[in-house]
Design a protein around this motif. Structure first.
Motif, mmCIF file in Angstrom:
data_model
loop_
_atom_site.group_PDB
_atom_site.id
_atom_site.type_symbol
_atom_site.label_atom_id
_atom_site.label_comp_id
_atom_site.label_asym_id
_atom_site.label_seq_id
_atom_site.Cartn_x
_atom_site.Cartn_y
_atom_site.Cartn_z
ATOM 1 N N LYS A 173 0.841 -1.193 0.000
ATOM 2 C CA LYS A 173 0.000 0.000 0.000
ATOM 3 C C LYS A 173 0.878 1.246 0.000
ATOM 4 C CE LYS A 173 -4.089 -1.835 2.165
ATOM 5 N NZ LYS A 173 -5.139 -1.616 3.153
ATOM 6 N N ILE A 174 0.523 2.157 -0.854
ATOM 7 C CA ILE A 174 1.222 3.437 -0.922
ATOM 8 C C ILE A 174 0.227 4.498 -0.476
ATOM 9 C CG2 ILE A 174 2.350 5.111 -2.427
ATOM 10 C CD1 ILE A 174 3.097 2.714 -4.241
ATOM 11 N N TRP A 175 0.516 5.144 0.640
ATOM 12 C CA TRP A 175 -0.365 6.157 1.190
ATOM 13 C C TRP A 175 0.055 7.534 0.699
ATOM 14 C CZ3 TRP A 175 -4.681 4.515 3.240
ATOM 15 C CH2 TRP A 175 -4.721 3.224 3.782
ATOM 16 N N LEU A 176 -0.938 8.280 0.216
ATOM 17 C CA LEU A 176 -0.684 9.607 -0.329
ATOM 18 C C LEU A 176 -1.424 10.666 0.484
ATOM 19 C CD1 LEU A 176 -1.312 8.736 -4.083
ATOM 20 C CD2 LEU A 176 0.894 8.919 -2.952
ATOM 21 N N LYS A 177 -0.803 11.829 0.599
ATOM 22 C CA LYS A 177 -1.459 12.979 1.221
ATOM 23 C C LYS A 177 -2.385 13.620 0.191
ATOM 24 C CE LYS A 177 2.565 14.011 4.046
ATOM 25 N NZ LYS A 177 3.634 14.968 4.315
ATOM 26 N N THR A 178 -3.274 14.468 0.669
ATOM 27 C CA THR A 178 -4.225 15.146 -0.224
ATOM 28 C C THR A 178 -3.500 15.872 -1.354
ATOM 29 O OG1 THR A 178 -5.778 15.418 1.602
ATOM 30 C CG2 THR A 178 -6.096 16.833 -0.315
ATOM 31 N N ARG A 196 -18.753 12.761 5.257
ATOM 32 C CA ARG A 196 -19.023 12.810 6.687
ATOM 33 C C ARG A 196 -20.430 13.353 6.953
ATOM 34 N NH1 ARG A 196 -14.917 15.756 8.033
ATOM 35 N NH2 ARG A 196 -16.029 17.700 8.329
ATOM 36 N N LEU A 197 -20.812 14.392 6.225
ATOM 37 C CA LEU A 197 -22.105 15.036 6.410
ATOM 38 C C LEU A 197 -23.268 14.100 6.066
ATOM 39 C CD1 LEU A 197 -23.520 17.804 7.024
ATOM 40 C CD2 LEU A 197 -23.452 18.194 4.558
ATOM 41 N N LYS A 198 -23.156 13.412 4.933
ATOM 42 C CA LYS A 198 -24.236 12.542 4.466
ATOM 43 C C LYS A 198 -24.082 11.106 4.931
ATOM 44 C CE LYS A 198 -25.278 15.435 0.579
ATOM 45 N NZ LYS A 198 -25.892 15.497 -0.717
ATOM 46 N N ASN A 199 -22.996 10.834 5.640
ATOM 47 C CA ASN A 199 -22.716 9.508 6.183
ATOM 48 C C ASN A 199 -22.721 8.422 5.103
ATOM 49 O OD1 ASN A 199 -21.966 7.844 8.271
ATOM 50 N ND2 ASN A 199 -24.059 7.340 8.828
ATOM 51 N N LYS A 200 -22.148 8.754 3.935
ATOM 52 C CA LYS A 200 -21.979 7.763 2.881
ATOM 53 C C LYS A 200 -20.740 8.138 2.067
ATOM 54 C CE LYS A 200 -25.090 9.691 -0.590
ATOM 55 N NZ LYS A 200 -26.233 9.399 -1.422
ATOM 56 N N LYS A 201 -20.214 7.151 1.372
ATOM 57 C CA LYS A 201 -18.980 7.368 0.619
ATOM 58 C C LYS A 201 -19.244 8.243 -0.599
ATOM 59 C CE LYS A 201 -16.983 3.048 2.093
ATOM 60 N NZ LYS A 201 -16.427 1.765 1.712
ATOM 61 N N ILE A 202 -18.535 9.351 -0.657
ATOM 62 C CA ILE A 202 -18.611 10.263 -1.794
ATOM 63 C C ILE A 202 -17.185 10.553 -2.231
ATOM 64 C CG2 ILE A 202 -19.256 12.592 -2.545
ATOM 65 C CD1 ILE A 202 -21.549 12.443 -0.513
ATOM 66 N N GLY A 203 -16.892 10.313 -3.496
ATOM 67 C CA GLY A 203 -15.561 10.600 -4.006
ATOM 68 C C GLY A 203 -14.559 9.504 -3.696
ATOM 69 N N LEU A 204 -13.308 9.880 -3.786
ATOM 70 C CA LEU A 204 -12.225 8.924 -3.596
ATOM 71 C C LEU A 204 -12.201 8.369 -2.174
ATOM 72 C CD1 LEU A 204 -9.300 10.801 -5.399
ATOM 73 C CD2 LEU A 204 -10.745 8.989 -6.309
ATOM 74 N N PRO A 205 -11.880 7.075 -2.041
ATOM 75 C CA PRO A 205 -11.788 6.482 -0.703
ATOM 76 C C PRO A 205 -10.575 7.047 0.048
ATOM 77 C CG PRO A 205 -11.138 4.889 -2.382
ATOM 78 C CD PRO A 205 -11.620 6.108 -3.106
ATOM 79 N N PHE A 206 -10.761 7.296 1.337
ATOM 80 C CA PHE A 206 -9.694 7.842 2.160
ATOM 81 C C PHE A 206 -9.757 7.228 3.553
ATOM 82 C CE2 PHE A 206 -13.364 10.470 2.871
ATOM 83 C CZ PHE A 206 -13.345 10.720 4.243
ATOM 84 N N VAL A 207 -8.674 7.403 4.299
ATOM 85 C CA VAL A 207 -8.610 6.906 5.677
ATOM 86 C C VAL A 207 -8.122 8.045 6.560
ATOM 87 C CG1 VAL A 207 -7.509 5.245 7.231
ATOM 88 C CG2 VAL A 207 -8.105 4.560 4.908
ATOM 89 N N LYS A 208 -8.794 8.206 7.695
ATOM 90 C CA LYS A 208 -8.345 9.204 8.675
ATOM 91 C C LYS A 208 -7.484 8.472 9.707
ATOM 92 C CE LYS A 208 -10.460 12.722 9.885
ATOM 93 N NZ LYS A 208 -11.117 13.961 10.176
ATOM 94 N N PHE A 209 -6.264 8.917 9.861
ATOM 95 C CA PHE A 209 -5.345 8.324 10.828
ATOM 96 C C PHE A 209 -5.323 9.120 12.124
ATOM 97 C CE2 PHE A 209 -3.768 6.541 6.862
ATOM 98 C CZ PHE A 209 -3.552 5.223 7.227
ATOM 99 N N PRO A 232 -7.243 13.120 13.945
ATOM 100 C CA PRO A 232 -8.152 14.231 13.693
ATOM 101 C C PRO A 232 -7.734 15.116 12.517
ATOM 102 C CG PRO A 232 -7.035 14.497 15.804
ATOM 103 C CD PRO A 232 -6.653 13.164 15.270
ATOM 104 N N ARG A 233 -6.449 15.163 12.221
ATOM 105 C CA ARG A 233 -5.982 16.037 11.138
ATOM 106 C C ARG A 233 -5.147 15.308 10.089
ATOM 107 N NH1 ARG A 233 -5.096 21.946 13.124
ATOM 108 N NH2 ARG A 233 -4.257 21.949 11.036
ATOM 109 N N ILE A 234 -5.103 13.986 10.169
ATOM 110 C CA ILE A 234 -4.277 13.215 9.235
ATOM 111 C C ILE A 234 -5.173 12.375 8.334
ATOM 112 C CG2 ILE A 234 -2.458 11.496 8.984
ATOM 113 C CD1 ILE A 234 -1.485 12.356 11.789
ATOM 114 N N VAL A 235 -5.197 12.738 7.051
ATOM 115 C CA VAL A 235 -5.994 12.030 6.047
ATOM 116 C C VAL A 235 -5.042 11.498 4.985
ATOM 117 C CG1 VAL A 235 -7.761 12.267 4.264
ATOM 118 C CG2 VAL A 235 -7.986 13.516 6.418
ATOM 119 N N LYS A 236 -5.222 10.227 4.651
ATOM 120 C CA LYS A 236 -4.384 9.619 3.617
ATOM 121 C C LYS A 236 -5.272 8.859 2.636
ATOM 122 C CE LYS A 236 -0.288 10.407 5.596
ATOM 123 N NZ LYS A 236 1.067 10.347 5.216
#
Length: 84
Positions: A5-10, A32-45, A47-51
Motif C-alpha cells: 500500500k502506498i499512502w498519499l497525502k491530499t 461525513r455530512l451525508k454519512n456515505k462514501k462520496i468521491g475517492l476512498p480515504f482513511v483518517k489516521f 483528527p488532522r491526518i488524512v491519507k
C-alpha cells in the motif's frame, strides 16, 4: 505477491491525479455530512491526518470507467434498436 500500500497525502493525490485539493476536501466533508462514501476512498489516521491509498484510488477510477463503458454500450444498443 501482494502489492504494498502506498499512502498519499491530499496534495499528492491532487497532483498525481490532476485533481483540485478543495474538491477532495469537499468530498470528504460531504462523506461525513451525508454519512456515505462520496468521491475517492480515504482513511483518517487522526483528527488532522488524512491519507489515500493509491491502489484504492486506481480501483475507484477503474470501477467508474467500467460503469461509463457499460452505460455507453447499452445506450448504443438502444439507439441501434430504434434505427432498425
Amino acid at each position: 505477491m501482494k502489492e504494498q500500500k502506498i499512502w498519499l497525502k491530499t496534495k499528492e493525490v491532487a497532483k498525481e491525479f490532476d485533481l483540485n485539493e478543495d474538491t477532495l476536501k469537499k468530498q470528504r466533508y460531504l462523506s461525513r455530512l451525508k454519512n456515505k462514501k462520496i468521491g475517492l476512498p480515504f482513511v483518517k489516521f487522526g483528527p488532522r491526518i488524512v491519507k489515500y491509498n493509491r491502489l484504492d484510488i486506481i480501483k475507484y477510477i477503474e470501477d467508474r470507467l467500467n460503469i461509463i463503458i457499460s452505460f455507453v454500450a447499452n445506450l448504443n444498443l438502444n439507439i441501434k434498436s430504434l434505427t432498425v
